[in-house]
Design an enzyme around this catalytic site. Structure first.
Site, mmCIF file in Angstrom:
data_model
loop_
_atom_site.group_PDB
_atom_site.id
_atom_site.type_symbol
_atom_site.label_atom_id
_atom_site.label_comp_id
_atom_site.label_asym_id
_atom_site.label_seq_id
_atom_site.Cartn_x
_atom_site.Cartn_y
_atom_site.Cartn_z
ATOM 1 N N GLU A 1 0.835 -1.210 0.000
ATOM 2 C CA GLU A 1 0.000 0.000 0.000
ATOM 3 C C GLU A 1 0.866 1.256 0.000
ATOM 4 O O GLU A 1 0.561 2.243 -0.673
ATOM 5 C CB GLU A 1 -0.928 0.014 1.225
ATOM 6 C CG GLU A 1 -1.934 -1.141 1.279
ATOM 7 C CD GLU A 1 -2.896 -1.138 0.117
ATOM 8 O OE1 GLU A 1 -3.142 -0.067 -0.447
ATOM 9 O OE2 GLU A 1 -3.384 -2.225 -0.250
ATOM 10 N N ASP B 1 3.704 -4.205 -5.720
ATOM 11 C CA ASP B 1 4.248 -5.495 -5.270
ATOM 12 C C ASP B 1 5.769 -5.440 -5.278
ATOM 13 O O ASP B 1 6.438 -5.882 -4.349
ATOM 14 C CB ASP B 1 3.794 -6.634 -6.205
ATOM 15 C CG ASP B 1 2.357 -7.071 -5.921
ATOM 16 O OD1 ASP B 1 1.826 -6.703 -4.860
ATOM 17 O OD2 ASP B 1 1.775 -7.782 -6.768
HETATM 18 ZN ZN LIG Z 1 -2.504 -2.306 -4.601
#
Ligand SMILES: [Zn+2]
Length: 412
Positions: A273, A354
């Site tokens: 996030e 990621d």
């Molecule tokens: Zn995301």
């Protein structure tokens, strides 16, 4: 002419959705992907596929119903009846416009209630997700409706006023107003709006909080706080998200997520996030949304007072507020196209986030584990069809994400 175009647009979007749903179901395979061996047994994997089938069937039925209702409402001149009702009170264009819109919003909400109830209390219930009590369900509807009216009425009134007063440059004022409201809401939502629906408590002291704060500090990431949200009030599904801007940023973890993941997995999720902020994704998406608002109001301004458009909706009187609503129908293909583009960009950003998580926290295994558990706990579709992904997926399919994570080279 406009009537034909509008009905064609409605049908086209329905047909496209149905094709992608059909291909998506056809794409289900009996064999469990190797990555998920040990995470799913045969029975649970079947269950996840039946969940998709049930949801798809339901979504097709609700699309057909809403398509039929929309077309009938247009053909019998439903909008004109609502307009005549709004004008009966004898107020000026702005107040009549507000009555017109409020009646339409109420009608739309009433039509949606049975569908939303079926989805929550039949489908989600059947698969063991539902935790929503009838009382919560009803109070959610009432609260959202009040919010829509409180926020929507002043914005709509201002936009209407600009288009009545300023003619050809009104779209600029209207866009600025809507953009300012959007900004205001992103600041206000975490403090005043979201607590109306859920409880947010600061994360209690302990290993999890220490680790999350340690990581955030290492990355020089400032935030207002770490919160736990009672997601379990409505569903057993798991999630995490960021809200707010700048110094007001807060990270929110669902209680259901905390219960099911290890500390390392939760730090990986937080890192992902945070990656969205660090890579500027949030700001870029806001800018895109502002651009969209400008384009939409500019195009709208070309249709104000267009008699053909009003004839299509069987309107006896021409009004600015009518044009605002009817233009929405013409805008559907454009908004569909823009949402596909937005999804393409969003999927790219997910890979980047990621990558950020894996290269900074340096624990790819925890990230992979978190993704797998998220997928299983929410019975996500492991093998979505390419068309479905292209059109509707804001996140890449989980297997693609895992593959990409495994290919990331970590330094040090
Ligand atoms: Zn995301």
């Amino acid at each position: 002419m406009y009537l034909v175009i509008i009905i064609a647009f409605l049908l086209l979007s329905f047909v496209l959705d149905s094709i992608s749903d059909y291909l998506n179901i056809k794409n289900l395979k009996d064999t469990l992907p190797d990555e998920f061996v040990g995470y799913y047994d045969e029975e649970k994997y079947k269950k996840s596929q039946n969940y998709l089938r049930d949801k798809t069937k339901f979504s097709v039925i609700s699309s057909i119903t809403s398509l039929i209702i929309s077309i009938i409402f247009i053909l019998i001149g439903g909008f004109n009846y609502v307009d005549l009702f709004a004008r009966r009170f004898g107020y000026g264009e702005i107040v009549s416009g507000l009555i017109f819109v409020v009646v339409l919003v109420l009608l739309l909400q009433i039509i949606q209630i049975p569908f939303s109830a079926y989805s929550t209390f039949v489908i989600e219930e059947k698969y063991g997700f539902n935790k929503t009590k009838i009382k919560t369900f009803i109070s959610d509807i009432i609260k959202s409706l009040i919010l829509i009216l409180i926020i929507g009425i002043p914005v709509f009134a201002l936009v209407l006023m600009f288009f009545i007063k300023y003619g050809s440059v009104a779209w600029i004022y209207a866009s600025i107003t809507v953009i300012l409201f959007e900004l205001l809401i992103t600041f206000v939502a975490p403090v005043f709006i979201m607590p109306l629906f859920n409880k947010y408590v600061p994360l209690e002291d302990g290993e999890l909080k220490t680790e999350l704060e340690k990581y955030a500090k290492e990355q020089d990431f400032k935030m207002k706080g770490l919160y736990k949200m009672d997601g379990s009030k409505r569903s057993t599904k798991t999630n995490a998200f960021f809200t707010g801007f700048g110094k007001f940023r807060r990270i929110v973890l669902f209680d259901t997520l905390i219960a099911k993941h290890t500390t390392q997995e939760l730090v990986s999720v937080l890192a992902h996030e945070m990656g969205h902020y660090k890579k500027g994704h949030i700001h870029k998406f806001m800018l895109m949304s502002f651009a969209n608002t400008l384009i939409m109001f500019f195009l709208l301004s070309l249709f104000i007072g267009n008699e053909g458009l009003f004839a299509a909706f069987k309107m006896q009187n021409i009004s600015v507020y009518g044009a605002l609503i009817f233009f929405g129908f013409l805008y559907t293909p454009i908004s569909m196209f823009l949402s596909v583009i937005q999804n393409v960009i969003s999927r790219k950003y997910e890979y980047e986030a990621d990558k950020y998580s894996v290269t900074t926290y340096k624990n790819p295994q925890a990230m992979v584990e978190a993704l797998k558990k998220l997928s299983v706990d929410n019975l996500s579709n492991l093998t979505p069809h390419k068309m479905k992904v292209f059109m509707e997926y804001s996140h890449p399919p989980v297997l693609d994400r895992i593959k990409a994570i495994r290919n990331i080279k970590i330094e040090g």
